[in-house]
Design a protein around this motif. Structure first.
Motif, mmCIF file in Angstrom:
data_model
loop_
_atom_site.group_PDB
_atom_site.id
_atom_site.type_symbol
_atom_site.label_atom_id
_atom_site.label_comp_id
_atom_site.label_asym_id
_atom_site.label_seq_id
_atom_site.Cartn_x
_atom_site.Cartn_y
_atom_site.Cartn_z
ATOM 1 N N ARG A 1 -50.060 38.890 -6.660
ATOM 2 C CA ARG A 1 -49.901 40.274 -7.121
ATOM 3 C C ARG A 1 -48.796 40.996 -6.341
ATOM 4 N NH1 ARG A 1 -51.675 38.212 -10.592
ATOM 5 N NH2 ARG A 1 -53.599 38.569 -11.776
ATOM 6 N N LEU A 2 -48.039 40.261 -5.545
ATOM 7 C CA LEU A 2 -46.920 40.821 -4.801
ATOM 8 C C LEU A 2 -45.643 40.075 -5.168
ATOM 9 C CD1 LEU A 2 -48.341 41.267 -1.169
ATOM 10 C CD2 LEU A 2 -47.696 43.093 -2.743
ATOM 11 N N THR A 3 -44.531 40.807 -5.338
ATOM 12 C CA THR A 3 -43.258 40.125 -5.559
ATOM 13 C C THR A 3 -42.863 39.392 -4.293
ATOM 14 O OG1 THR A 3 -41.862 41.937 -4.765
ATOM 15 C CG2 THR A 3 -42.547 42.001 -7.084
ATOM 16 N N GLU A 4 -41.964 38.410 -4.447
ATOM 17 C CA GLU A 4 -41.577 37.644 -3.260
ATOM 18 C C GLU A 4 -40.871 38.498 -2.224
ATOM 19 O OE1 GLU A 4 -38.473 36.029 -6.331
ATOM 20 O OE2 GLU A 4 -40.277 37.264 -6.369
ATOM 21 N N ARG A 5 -40.078 39.485 -2.653
ATOM 22 C CA ARG A 5 -39.390 40.340 -1.690
ATOM 23 C C ARG A 5 -40.382 41.276 -1.005
ATOM 24 N NH1 ARG A 5 -33.763 40.002 -1.909
ATOM 25 N NH2 ARG A 5 -33.712 41.707 -0.428
ATOM 26 N N GLY A 6 -41.309 41.810 -1.781
ATOM 27 C CA GLY A 6 -42.291 42.717 -1.193
ATOM 28 C C GLY A 6 -43.198 42.024 -0.195
#
Length: 312
Positions: A285-290
């Motif tokens: 549920r998190l982008t890779e950058r985040g």
């Protein structure tokens, strides 16, 4: 539900996935060919990461069997993971490509840049990047940015005009209706082009699996020494290591994104093949950058501020 209905639903799901990837691939190839016909000196930003590797795969496919008509450009911070640099050089040799390297280390050595107090070098890439673009007269610069990665990237068009100082102005974004791209630019300006802008991280991994795209080994689960900092698993290197209160442990990890080793974290993972990674990414549920990029956590507008200065 009968076995026949189950089989039909499975086939329908496979057809939908194939159609989605086929449509995304077709759009990206169309963009590469548009740029080849409209610009004089395009270049592909290539870091050795998964997105730029898929980007290169698409570019090669767009012009096959002719050789790739573009050179590659890598802005090397000097803090790259060794596996990534080895993979970059392997790809360049395999396809006989031209590679330009803009080195942050060179700028630090002669005083054109100064080391940041936090030791992070990703923001220092902007000046070497813009200098390389100007010196080589690149008028179109392909990047592997995707809209699902980060808020400011979601606002950027596929053809993104940059002014004579490489700066991005959201107010100068142009409409892109019916796949019509406007590459018009004044002398000194250039255009950043994002052929995989409409892809998601899951699309990227599905395409990697479908096309059997080779990646740097760090994207798959492996054991390495890591320590925890700010909720991320960092690895020691030339950029430094754990402080006295940070314990160095051997963990099974993989990287979701490639960046400056001093600010890019790994995730705990046992996913050692594409199938396992697809399941892992689908559940995230998190982008890779985040999740793994400390330089994007400075502020909510960190990436947008850097893009206004000329960053990727």
């Amino acid at each position: 539900m009968t076995s026949l209905e189950t089989e039909f639903d499975t086939l329908a799901a496979l057809d939908t996935e194939f159609d989605t990837l086929a449509a995304l691939e077709s759009e990206s190839i169309h963009i590469f060919r548009e740029v080849a016909g409209e610009f004089e000196r395009p270049v592909i930003l290539f870091s050795g990461g998964k997105d730029s590797t898929v980007l290169l795969h698409l570019a090669i496919k767009a012009f096959w069997p002719a050789p790739l008509p573009f050179a590659l450009l890598h802005v090397d911070t000097g803090h790259n993971l060794p596996e990534v640099l080895e993979f970059r050089d392997k790809v360049v040799e395999k396809y006989g490509l031209r590679l330009h390297v803009a080195s942050v280390e060179d700028y630090l050595a002669d005083g054109r840049l100064q080391e940041r107090p936090d030791g992070i070098r990703n923001p220092l890439q902007t000046v070497p990047l813009l200098d390389a673009i100007n010196e080589n007269r690149f008028d179109a610069v392909f990047g592997g940015g995707r809209r699902d990665e980060e808020r400011s990237r979601a606002k950027e068009r596929i053809f993104s005009l940059r002014d004579a100082f490489g700066r991005w102005d959201p107010k100068r974004q142009r409409p892109e209706l019916w796949n019509l791209y406007n590459g018009r630019h004044a002398p000194g300006e250039h255009v950043r082009v994002f052929p995989i802008s409409n892809w998601t991280e899951l699309d990227i991994w599905r395409y990697i699996a479908r096309e059997n795209v080779e990646l740097a080994s760090i994207y798959y689960a492996h054991e390495r020494p890591v320590y925890q900092r700010d909720g991320m698993w960092m690895t020691p290197g030339t950029w430094g290591g754990p402080s006295d209160n940070e314990e160095l442990l051997i963990k099974s990890v993989r990287y979701r994104t490639v960046g400056d080793g001093s600010t890019t974290g790994a995730i705990l993972s046992e996913a050692a093949d594409n199938e396992a990674i697809l399941a892992e990414v689908a559940a995230s549920r998190l982008t890779e950058r985040g999740a793994t990029r400390g330089d994007d956590r400075v502020s909510e507008a960190a990436m947008e501020d850097r893009k206004r200065e000329g960053y990727f």
